[in-house]
Write a protein that holds these residues in place. Structure first.
Motif, PDB file in Angstrom:
ATOM      1  N   LEU A 116      -0.077  -1.086  51.000  1.00  0.00           N
ATOM      2  CA  LEU A 116      -1.187  -0.147  50.994  1.00  0.00           C
ATOM      3  C   LEU A 116      -1.770  -0.035  49.593  1.00  0.00           C
ATOM      4  N   ASN A 117      -3.075   0.062  49.525  1.00  0.00           N
ATOM      5  CA  ASN A 117      -3.764   0.144  48.240  1.00  0.00           C
ATOM      6  C   ASN A 117      -4.903   1.142  48.363  1.00  0.00           C
ATOM      7  N   ILE A 157      -2.510   8.791  54.563  1.00  0.00           N
ATOM      8  CA  ILE A 157      -1.123   8.630  54.124  1.00  0.00           C
ATOM      9  C   ILE A 157      -0.952   9.131  52.689  1.00  0.00           C
ATOM     10  N   VAL A 158      -1.923   8.862  51.828  1.00  0.00           N
ATOM     11  CA  VAL A 158      -1.873   9.372  50.454  1.00  0.00           C
ATOM     12  C   VAL A 158      -1.790  10.896  50.458  1.00  0.00           C
ATOM     13  N   ALA A 159      -2.536  11.537  51.356  1.00  0.00           N
ATOM     14  CA  ALA A 159      -2.525  13.000  51.433  1.00  0.00           C
ATOM     15  C   ALA A 159      -1.158  13.540  51.825  1.00  0.00           C
ATOM     16  N   LEU A 160      -0.335  12.722  52.487  1.00  0.00           N
ATOM     17  CA  LEU A 160       0.986  13.161  52.931  1.00  0.00           C
ATOM     18  C   LEU A 160       2.098  12.714  51.985  1.00  0.00           C
ATOM     19  N   ASN A 161       1.727  12.304  50.785  1.00  0.00           N
ATOM     20  CA  ASN A 161       2.719  11.937  49.781  1.00  0.00           C
ATOM     21  C   ASN A 161       2.387  12.634  48.473  1.00  0.00           C
ATOM     22  N   ARG A 169       1.296   6.901  45.430  1.00  0.00           N
ATOM     23  CA  ARG A 169       1.468   7.558  46.718  1.00  0.00           C
ATOM     24  C   ARG A 169       1.190   6.600  47.875  1.00  0.00           C
ATOM     25  N   ALA A 170       0.229   5.706  47.682  1.00  0.00           N
ATOM     26  CA  ALA A 170      -0.054   4.714  48.723  1.00  0.00           C
ATOM     27  C   ALA A 170       1.104   3.736  48.863  1.00  0.00           C
TER      28      ALA A 170
END
Length: 469
Positions: A116-117, A157-161, A169-170
């Motif tokens: 993921l990027n 997904i970034v928002a959940l890390n 985070r990604a």
């Protein structure tokens, strides 16, 4: 119309599956947990709003509580509450993903590893799970999964890390990719993938696999061969191999598990072989116990050192609770008693002294090369900064995800109703050489992607050997 009708049925049954066997909480209970999270955060963290203003955070909390109008299971609650902590950009302040609850459902998984990027290409296929056919080619750019754009998936997904950078985070989120596909989009077993490879757009339907299928295939295809030029040593967290008279030590984590046995064995092998070049691989090392780093520096440094300049720490109820738990197995000393006597909310600054160099017949005096990337984090990043500060060798790779001035030393608790585990930073660390403005990672001397860093290091060593001849 028929296709849309079938899709709606799939989503309906998938959604009903996700609601089974998972604890459900009322709006009152959920809002109590949100209030508890804010309370624990303010009591324990030195400055949780160092990047995201407190006023905006409070507005987000109010807005979230207003949106909670019906019962939610803990998976759906996690998806709503976790972005609050993500905005704070502190990788040591986090809610643990409720993967155990998710795994109880034994849902299907998309059997591929993805990168993921935060910039295009947002999702790239790396390889299938072991034992599965590669229906999507390695290196293919994923355009959509079940019609959801790759960029949206990565942003969600970034928002959940949590973490100090979006790229970290990604990359970290990629490790739980199937969990996020499940809790965010209720995907379960049917995946329509649109991808691009060699400038050609393709669409493929993939049937997911359950956990047991993945485990069985993994066991059937386990690789039991070993490289002729590798010297494996019996340790889960560390591994030594020798290539062309170059020693390479892979650090998976800074763990005490068999550390001393591994280190003595590895440096005995290195010394007997007369090796002059050593590569330390911290790529994807998420950290662990920084004392392990101190112990390892005794093998490669020849002068007093310290990984940290100072630490600013906040005394709190949760910090004292952690200490009291530890005191169940030992007697309190003077420093323990002093901490327990300090008022909650008080702040102390502690300066570190250098660590003396011990006698060590296995000390390595040759050239050392350190590999890092965006997933080099926490204690691994601290090690890298110390390595750089004392100019022990060349650093190759990408800027570390862990910062040289960062929050850490987590304390943990649970939200009272959902039982989601919350961790909170209790201290602010200044690595050796860091200043007040240094909210940054360790910058390499030579930039290389994580898949190229080792090759660059080996080429650099061989080129230096040619020059020396």
């Amino acid at each position: 119309m028929k296709h849309n009708y079938i899709l709606l049925l799939l989503l309906f049954f998938s959604s009903s599956i996700y609601s089974q066997n998972i604890p459900v909480l009322t709006p009152i209970q959920l809002k109590q947990d949100i209030d508890s999270l804010v309370k624990y955060l303010d009591e324990t963290h030195i400055n949780p709003y160092y990047r995201y203003p407190k006023q905006l955070f409070q507005q987000d909390v109010i807005a979230l509580k207003k949106r909670i109008t019906k019962d939610l299971n803990i998976l759906d609650f996690y998806v709503r509450i976790q972005p609050l902590l993500g905005k704070l950009e502190d990788g040591h302040t986090d809610l643990y993903a409720p993967e155990d609850s998710y795994n109880i459902l034994d849902l299907f998984r998309l059997p591929y590893h993805f990168k993921l990027n935060v910039t295009a290409p947002f999702i790239t296929c790396e390889k299938p799970f072991r034992g599965f056919n590669a229906e999507i080619p390695a290196g293919a750019e994923i355009i959509t999964i079940n019609a959801i754009p790759a960029k949206q998936i990565v942003d969600d997904i970034v928002a959940l890390n949590t973490g100090e950078s979006r790229s970290f985070r990604a990359e970290y989120g990629a490790q739980k990719f199937n969990f996020y596909l499940g809790v965010l989009y209720k995907m379960n077993g049917n995946y329509t993938i649109r991808y691009k490879h060699n400038n050609q757009l393709q669409t493929i339907f993939i049937q997911g696999a359950r956990s047991k299928q993945i485990t069985d295939k993994f066991n059937e295809s386990a690789d039991t061969t070993s490289s002729a030029d590798a010297t494996p040593l019996p340790c889960d967290s560390y591994y030594l191999q020798i290539i062309d008279s170059i020693a390479i030590i892979d650090f998976k984590s800074f763990s005490w598990n068999c550390f001393k046995r591994f280190s003595d064995s590895a440096f005995t092998v290195i010394k007997k072989a007369g090796i002059k070049d050593l590569v330390l691989n911290l790529i994807d090392n998420g950290g662990g116990d920084s004392d392990v780093g101190d112990a390892f520096f005794q093998y490669i440094l020849d002068k007093p050192f310290t990984q940290y300049d100072k630490v600013v720490e906040k005394n709190s109820r949760l910090l004292k609770a952690r200490l009291n738990k530890h005191l169940l197995s030992r007697k309190a000393d003077a420093s323990d008693s002093a901490l327990l006597a300090k008022p909650n909310g008080s702040i102390d600054t502690v300066h570190y002294s250098t660590i003396a160099i011990e006698d060590n017949p296995l000390r390595f005096k040759g050239s050392v090369y350190l590999l890092i990337n965006g997933q080099t984090y926490s204690s691994a990043a601290d090690f890298a900064q110390c390595f750089k500060h004392y100019k022990r060798g060349l650093i190759i790779g990408e800027e570390t995800g862990g910062l040289i001035k960062s929050y850490g030393d987590i304390v943990s608790t649970q939200l009272p109703n959902s039982k989601l585990r919350l961790i909170i930073s209790s201290k602010l660390y200044y690595n050796i050489g860091a200043t007040d403005e240094d909210w940054k990672g360790v910058v390499p001397d030579i930039t290389a992607t994580k898949d190229k860093a080792l090759s660059v290091a080996l080429k650099t060593i061989r080129d230096n050997r040619k020059v020396a001849r």
